[in-house]
Write a protein that holds these residues in place. Sequence first.
Motif, mmCIF file in Angstrom:
data_model
loop_
_atom_site.group_PDB
_atom_site.id
_atom_site.type_symbol
_atom_site.label_atom_id
_atom_site.label_comp_id
_atom_site.label_asym_id
_atom_site.label_seq_id
_atom_site.Cartn_x
_atom_site.Cartn_y
_atom_site.Cartn_z
ATOM 1 N N LEU A 266 2.300 -0.317 -1.938
ATOM 2 C CA LEU A 266 0.939 -0.071 -1.462
ATOM 3 C C LEU A 266 0.237 -1.382 -1.132
ATOM 4 O O LEU A 266 -0.508 -1.470 -0.146
ATOM 5 C CB LEU A 266 0.132 0.713 -2.502
ATOM 6 N N CYS A 267 0.475 -2.407 -1.920
ATOM 7 C CA CYS A 267 -0.109 -3.721 -1.647
ATOM 8 C C CYS A 267 0.395 -4.267 -0.309
ATOM 9 O O CYS A 267 -0.382 -4.830 0.470
ATOM 10 C CB CYS A 267 0.232 -4.680 -2.790
ATOM 11 N N ILE A 268 1.672 -4.096 -0.021
ATOM 12 C CA ILE A 268 2.227 -4.533 1.265
ATOM 13 C C ILE A 268 1.516 -3.799 2.406
ATOM 14 O O ILE A 268 1.092 -4.422 3.387
ATOM 15 C CB ILE A 268 3.750 -4.289 1.319
ATOM 16 N N ILE A 269 1.386 -2.484 2.267
ATOM 17 C CA ILE A 269 0.712 -1.692 3.306
ATOM 18 C C ILE A 269 -0.735 -2.154 3.459
ATOM 19 O O ILE A 269 -1.218 -2.345 4.584
ATOM 20 C CB ILE A 269 0.785 -0.189 2.983
ATOM 21 N N GLY A 270 -1.427 -2.357 2.349
ATOM 22 C CA GLY A 270 -2.817 -2.797 2.406
ATOM 23 C C GLY A 270 -2.980 -4.162 3.042
ATOM 24 O O GLY A 270 -3.953 -4.411 3.758
ATOM 25 N N ARG A 271 -2.037 -5.028 2.808
ATOM 26 C CA ARG A 271 -2.099 -6.376 3.403
ATOM 27 C C ARG A 271 -1.840 -6.312 4.907
ATOM 28 O O ARG A 271 -2.464 -7.037 5.671
ATOM 29 C CB ARG A 271 -1.079 -7.268 2.710
ATOM 30 N N LEU A 272 -0.940 -5.432 5.328
ATOM 31 C CA LEU A 272 -0.637 -5.302 6.756
ATOM 32 C C LEU A 272 -1.673 -4.481 7.511
ATOM 33 O O LEU A 272 -1.821 -4.639 8.719
ATOM 34 C CB LEU A 272 0.744 -4.661 6.948
#
Length: 190
Positions: free
Chosen positions: A129-135
């Motif tokens: 989820l952090c990866i998605i939020g960063r992208l």
Amino acid sequence: MGTLIHWLSEGDLTTDGRANEVAGLVGSSPQLFPDLIAALSFPEAAVRGHAADALEKIARNHPEWVHEYMPTLRRAAIADPAAMVRWHLAMVFGHLAGSSETQDPSCQTLEQLLHDRSATVRSWALTSLCIIGRLSPNRSPRITRQISALTRDPSAAVRKRADRALKTLTDPELPFPKGWAKGKKVLGEI
């Protein structure tokens, strides 16, 4: 499919078995990819766990191969009794973060996995989820709210990772934590 199942059945859920070899074989022979997906439904837990491990390794470099199998992966990520399957699939959803067409279903599944009984599954769900939020900064407020609840998780490891994820999401200048995004395609975008 016989060779894949034979290789995937070696070892138990405390080992990777021959997941690396299976990932190498399927990565160089894409026609075998549907057989690897089918192995996620195999009765033996070790086969499913090693299949999910191999799938995660393949998705690092070929996330586009996974798109059409999203419904199968989402079901397995939520329902499989083996935590090894669930955490590797949580990682797969992070590898798909660069694709706008998979972000909604990935986020929905990962948000469910934030409540998984396994701390490892919760850790990888919040990482993806952090990866998605960063992208996708437009998704970041909702993801931040979801992850912030894990700062009170019973597991110290999950609490620590949740704290780091929140810092990563709220400070775009902060480098993305090493080892969280393993996919080459995703790493290039973060």
